[in-house]
Design an enzyme around this catalytic site. Structure first.
Site, PDB file in Angstrom:
ATOM      1  N   ARG A  78      65.643 -25.810  16.363  1.00 41.85           N
ATOM      2  CA  ARG A  78      64.552 -26.821  16.323  1.00 41.85           C
ATOM      3  C   ARG A  78      63.638 -26.567  15.131  1.00 41.85           C
ATOM      4  NH1 ARG A  78      62.101 -27.071  22.129  1.00 41.85           N
ATOM      5  NH2 ARG A  78      60.723 -28.653  21.262  1.00 41.85           N
ATOM      6  N   HIS A 127      50.987 -27.242  24.869  1.00 38.13           N
ATOM      7  CA  HIS A 127      52.282 -26.611  25.135  1.00 38.13           C
ATOM      8  C   HIS A 127      52.650 -25.596  24.064  1.00 38.13           C
ATOM      9  CE1 HIS A 127      53.511 -30.247  27.827  1.00 38.13           C
ATOM     10  NE2 HIS A 127      52.709 -29.403  28.430  1.00 38.13           N
ATOM     11  N   CYS A 138      53.371  -6.209  23.483  1.00 39.29           N
ATOM     12  CA  CYS A 138      51.978  -5.883  23.103  1.00 39.29           C
ATOM     13  C   CYS A 138      51.119  -7.137  22.965  1.00 39.29           C
ATOM     14  CB  CYS A 138      51.962  -5.095  21.779  1.00 39.29           C
ATOM     15  SG  CYS A 138      52.396  -6.101  20.338  1.00 39.29           S
ATOM     16  N   CYS A 155      59.231  -7.196  17.594  1.00 39.96           N
ATOM     17  CA  CYS A 155      57.847  -7.069  17.123  1.00 39.96           C
ATOM     18  C   CYS A 155      57.743  -5.938  16.090  1.00 39.96           C
ATOM     19  CB  CYS A 155      56.953  -6.771  18.330  1.00 39.96           C
ATOM     20  SG  CYS A 155      55.260  -6.357  17.938  1.00 39.96           S
ATOM     21  N   THR A 196      54.367 -40.804  24.980  1.00 40.11           N
ATOM     22  CA  THR A 196      54.767 -39.835  25.994  1.00 40.11           C
ATOM     23  C   THR A 196      55.298 -40.569  27.217  1.00 40.11           C
ATOM     24  OG1 THR A 196      54.095 -37.963  27.399  1.00 40.11           O
ATOM     25  CG2 THR A 196      52.401 -39.623  26.931  1.00 40.11           C
ATOM     26  N   SER A 197      56.356 -39.995  27.810  1.00 40.58           N
ATOM     27  CA  SER A 197      57.005 -40.652  28.959  1.00 40.58           C
ATOM     28  C   SER A 197      56.207 -40.412  30.240  1.00 40.58           C
ATOM     29  CB  SER A 197      58.422 -40.093  29.120  1.00 40.58           C
ATOM     30  OG  SER A 197      58.366 -38.673  29.257  1.00 40.58           O
TER      31      SER A 197
HETATM   32  C1  BV8 Z   1      52.656 -26.010  35.045  1.00 39.46           C
HETATM   33  C2  BV8 Z   1      57.189 -26.814  25.282  1.00 39.46           C
HETATM   34  C3  BV8 Z   1      51.664 -24.820  36.836  1.00 39.46           C
HETATM   35  C4  BV8 Z   1      58.524 -26.179  25.217  1.00 39.46           C
HETATM   36  C5  BV8 Z   1      57.217 -28.319  27.215  1.00 39.46           C
HETATM   37  C6  BV8 Z   1      57.026 -31.223  40.476  1.00 39.46           C
HETATM   38  C7  BV8 Z   1      56.025 -32.156  40.321  1.00 39.46           C
HETATM   39  C8  BV8 Z   1      55.082 -32.045  39.328  1.00 39.46           C
HETATM   40  C9  BV8 Z   1      55.131 -30.986  38.446  1.00 39.46           C
HETATM   41  C10 BV8 Z   1      56.146 -30.083  38.601  1.00 39.46           C
HETATM   42  C11 BV8 Z   1      57.071 -30.171  39.609  1.00 39.46           C
HETATM   43  N1  BV8 Z   1      57.921 -29.111  39.496  1.00 39.46           N
HETATM   44  C12 BV8 Z   1      57.535 -28.347  38.444  1.00 39.46           C
HETATM   45  C13 BV8 Z   1      56.468 -28.936  37.919  1.00 39.46           C
HETATM   46  C14 BV8 Z   1      55.723 -28.492  36.813  1.00 39.46           C
HETATM   47  C15 BV8 Z   1      56.449 -28.787  35.494  1.00 39.46           C
HETATM   48  C16 BV8 Z   1      56.845 -30.247  35.330  1.00 39.46           C
HETATM   49  O1  BV8 Z   1      56.020 -31.090  35.079  1.00 39.46           O
HETATM   50  N2  BV8 Z   1      58.137 -30.516  35.478  1.00 39.46           N
HETATM   51  C17 BV8 Z   1      58.594 -31.894  35.315  1.00 39.46           C
HETATM   52  C18 BV8 Z   1      59.895 -31.893  34.546  1.00 39.46           C
HETATM   53  C19 BV8 Z   1      58.681 -32.530  36.676  1.00 39.46           C
HETATM   54  N3  BV8 Z   1      55.411 -28.477  34.550  1.00 39.46           N
HETATM   55  C20 BV8 Z   1      55.246 -27.215  34.173  1.00 39.46           C
HETATM   56  O2  BV8 Z   1      55.978 -26.305  34.500  1.00 39.46           O
HETATM   57  C21 BV8 Z   1      54.022 -26.972  33.307  1.00 39.46           C
HETATM   58  N4  BV8 Z   1      53.291 -25.862  33.879  1.00 39.46           N
HETATM   59  O3  BV8 Z   1      52.607 -27.049  35.648  1.00 39.46           O
HETATM   60  O4  BV8 Z   1      52.069 -24.831  35.485  1.00 39.46           O
HETATM   61  C22 BV8 Z   1      52.919 -24.745  37.683  1.00 39.46           C
HETATM   62  C23 BV8 Z   1      53.758 -23.674  37.510  1.00 39.46           C
HETATM   63  C24 BV8 Z   1      54.890 -23.590  38.325  1.00 39.46           C
HETATM   64  C25 BV8 Z   1      55.206 -24.604  39.256  1.00 39.46           C
HETATM   65  C26 BV8 Z   1      54.345 -25.716  39.382  1.00 39.46           C
HETATM   66  C27 BV8 Z   1      53.189 -25.783  38.583  1.00 39.46           C
HETATM   67  C28 BV8 Z   1      54.433 -26.604  31.905  1.00 39.46           C
HETATM   68  C29 BV8 Z   1      55.079 -27.805  31.252  1.00 39.46           C
HETATM   69  C30 BV8 Z   1      55.303 -27.514  29.764  1.00 39.46           C
HETATM   70  C31 BV8 Z   1      56.782 -27.538  29.472  1.00 39.46           C
HETATM   71  N5  BV8 Z   1      56.959 -27.357  28.021  1.00 39.46           N
HETATM   72  N6  BV8 Z   1      57.338 -28.132  25.884  1.00 39.46           N
HETATM   73  C32 BV8 Z   1      59.412 -26.877  24.208  1.00 39.46           C
HETATM   74  O5  BV8 Z   1      59.029 -27.902  23.641  1.00 39.46           O
HETATM   75  O6  BV8 Z   1      60.508 -26.335  23.994  1.00 39.46           O
HETATM   76  S1  BV8 Z   1      57.391 -29.870  27.843  1.00 39.46           S
HETATM   77  C33 BV8 Z   1      58.199 -30.806  26.690  1.00 39.46           C
HETATM   78  O7  BV8 Z   1      58.674 -31.940  27.360  1.00 39.46           O
HETATM   79  C34 BV8 Z   1      57.288 -31.328  25.638  1.00 39.46           C
HETATM   80  O8  BV8 Z   1      56.302 -30.425  25.243  1.00 39.46           O
HETATM   81  C35 BV8 Z   1      56.714 -32.554  26.241  1.00 39.46           C
HETATM   82  O9  BV8 Z   1      55.513 -32.282  26.874  1.00 39.46           O
HETATM   83  C36 BV8 Z   1      57.715 -32.902  27.273  1.00 39.46           C
HETATM   84  C37 BV8 Z   1      58.397 -34.146  26.826  1.00 39.46           C
HETATM   85  O10 BV8 Z   1      57.555 -35.162  27.139  1.00 39.46           O
HETATM   86  P1  BV8 Z   1      57.208 -36.282  26.072  1.00 39.46           P
HETATM   87  O11 BV8 Z   1      56.394 -35.683  24.988  1.00 39.46           O
HETATM   88  O12 BV8 Z   1      56.639 -37.384  26.852  1.00 39.46           O
HETATM   89  O13 BV8 Z   1      58.598 -36.690  25.416  1.00 39.46           O
HETATM   90  P2  BV8 Z   1      59.704 -37.678  26.011  1.00 39.46           P
HETATM   91  O14 BV8 Z   1      60.916 -37.572  25.151  1.00 39.46           O
HETATM   92  O15 BV8 Z   1      59.826 -37.452  27.483  1.00 39.46           O
HETATM   93  O16 BV8 Z   1      59.073 -39.135  25.827  1.00 39.46           O
HETATM   94  C38 BV8 Z   1      58.873 -39.666  24.524  1.00 39.46           C
HETATM   95  C39 BV8 Z   1      58.141 -40.971  24.696  1.00 39.46           C
HETATM   96  O17 BV8 Z   1      57.884 -41.535  23.411  1.00 39.46           O
HETATM   97  C40 BV8 Z   1      58.948 -42.020  25.464  1.00 39.46           C
HETATM   98  O18 BV8 Z   1      58.101 -42.651  26.409  1.00 39.46           O
HETATM   99  C41 BV8 Z   1      59.373 -43.024  24.364  1.00 39.46           C
HETATM  100  O19 BV8 Z   1      59.442 -44.349  24.877  1.00 39.46           O
HETATM  101  C42 BV8 Z   1      58.238 -42.899  23.390  1.00 39.46           C
HETATM  102  N7  BV8 Z   1      58.584 -43.198  21.993  1.00 39.46           N
HETATM  103  C43 BV8 Z   1      59.732 -42.924  21.334  1.00 39.46           C
HETATM  104  N8  BV8 Z   1      59.621 -43.309  20.036  1.00 39.46           N
HETATM  105  C44 BV8 Z   1      58.364 -43.819  19.888  1.00 39.46           C
HETATM  106  C45 BV8 Z   1      57.696 -43.752  21.128  1.00 39.46           C
HETATM  107  N9  BV8 Z   1      56.437 -44.188  21.304  1.00 39.46           N
HETATM  108  C46 BV8 Z   1      55.807 -44.695  20.223  1.00 39.46           C
HETATM  109  N10 BV8 Z   1      56.377 -44.794  18.996  1.00 39.46           N
HETATM  110  C47 BV8 Z   1      57.647 -44.370  18.798  1.00 39.46           C
HETATM  111  N11 BV8 Z   1      58.191 -44.491  17.570  1.00 39.46           N
HETATM  112 ZN    ZN Z   2      54.598  -5.892  20.092  1.00 37.25          ZN
END
Ligand code: BV8
Ligand code: ZN
Length: 252
Positions: A78, A127, A138, A155, A196-197
């Site tokens: 990436r 994120h 560390c 590290c 964002t979706s």
């Molecule tokens: C947390 C970094 C507490 C890494 C990322 C059940 C219910 C609710 C929540 C949860 C659940 N089970 C687990 C959870 C929590 C989980 C979660 O939400 N899971 C989801 C899948 C259900 N969340 C977490 O774990 C978060 N921590 O909640 O802590 C906790 C802990 C444990 C258990 C429960 C709670 C941490 C989440 C962070 C994950 N890390 N990224 C990396 O990037 O490698 S998330 C990653 O995916 C991205 O960072 C981003 O946030 C996400 C993708 O989302 P989008 O940015 O929306 O991208 P996507 O492709 O989906 O959509 C793009 C959009 O753009 C579309 O709508 C499209 O139509 C539009 N588009 C496209 N082109 C254009 C456009 N719009 C305009 N113009 C264009 N040209």
């Molecule tokens: Zn270290």
């Protein structure tokens, strides 16, 4: 698109432009869609990352524990891809908006670093950032531009394992960054949600937080999302086309 549809869009854009230009405090929440026109793959789009990789299997602490090499291959792939991507007109439109808004906060879910590269200043990377590495032993954290290296990298300070400084699924967000985000949302007159979706929590609920606190929520996306029906304004189109139009009179 029919004449009427295009007039409706123009009208909605004109109203949204007025709301944004009169607002004292604006918060913007961005997702992968704002970087799509820079060539950064989204997660769930037709050519999204999830199609070629199972992100849920790679972007987790469990995956890193069991196979740090594979996870680093994914992230270096990436970094390599993103190293040839540049901010687009949508990123620059938000830089302009920030210059002309008394209180401005940009909350991004993206880890590509393109908002800072474009010149945005008050950016909350909820994120994390793909271009930062962190030692699991560390805790040392540093900007890391390597797109090729011995994997998994170690590290230099303590010899411990390095990891990408991003928030994985199942990991909690940085408390300070999350609190600053919630505070900004609760005091926003306008929340602009771009590309964002609305699937990943807690960011997916930020629109509801701002709406409940009285903000006018404007969503910009190429398609409607499951959250669209709760927002006052939905502008359908590419961020690179809509955002420059939305902020243009704030340049005066
Ligand atoms: C947390 C970094 C507490 C890494 C990322 C059940 C219910 C609710 C929540 C949860 C659940 N089970 C687990 C959870 C929590 C989980 C979660 O939400 N899971 C989801 C899948 C259900 N969340 C977490 O774990 C978060 N921590 O909640 O802590 C906790 C802990 C444990 C258990 C429960 C709670 C941490 C989440 C962070 C994950 N890390 N990224 C990396 O990037 O490698 S998330 C990653 O995916 C991205 O960072 C981003 O946030 C996400 C993708 O989302 P989008 O940015 O929306 O991208 P996507 O492709 O989906 O959509 C793009 C959009 O753009 C579309 O709508 C499209 O139509 C539009 N588009 C496209 N082109 C254009 C456009 N719009 C305009 N113009 C264009 N040209
Ligand atoms: Zn270290």
């Amino acid at each position: 698109m029919t004449e009427t549809q295009s007039n409706e869009i123009q009208q909605a854009l004109k109203e949204a432009r007025k709301i944004v230009s009169c607002a004292r405090s604006v918060v913007v929440l961005t997702g992968a869609g704002i970087s799509a026109e820079s060539g950064v793959p989204t997660f769930r789009g037709k050519d999204g990352l999830w199609k070629s990789y199972n992100v849920m299997e790679l972007a987790t602490p469990q995956a890193f524990k069991s196979n740090p090499k594979l996870v680093w291959e994914f992230y270096l792939w990436r970094r390599k891809l993103i190293s040839s991507c540049f901010p687009n007109r949508a990123h620059y439109a938000l830089v302009e908006l920030e210059k002309h808004t008394p209180e401005f906060t940009l909350i991004t879910q993206n880890v590509d670093g393109l908002h800072s590269k474009a010149g945005s200043r008050n950016v909350l990377e909820i994120h994390g950032n793909l271009w930062r590495s962190r030692c699991i032993q560390c805790g040392d954290k540093f900007m890391d531009s390597r797109i090729d290296c011995e994997i998994p990298p170690l590290c230099e300070k303590c010899g411990g394992l390095l990891r990408p400084d991003v928030v994985w699924f199942g990991e909690t967000l940085d408390t300070t960054i999350l609190n600053r985000s919630i505070n900004a949302l609760e005091h926003a007159e306008v929340l602009l949600i771009v590309g964002t979706s609305g699937v990943v929590e807690p960011a997916a609920s930020f629109g509801a937080v701002a709406r409940a606190a009285g903000a006018h929520v404007i969503e910009v996306n190429i398609e409607r999302t499951p959250r669209s029906q709760m927002y006052q304004t939905v502008l359908l189109g590419r961020a690179g086309d809509i955002l420059p139009e939305l902020v243009k009179n704030s340049e005066v």
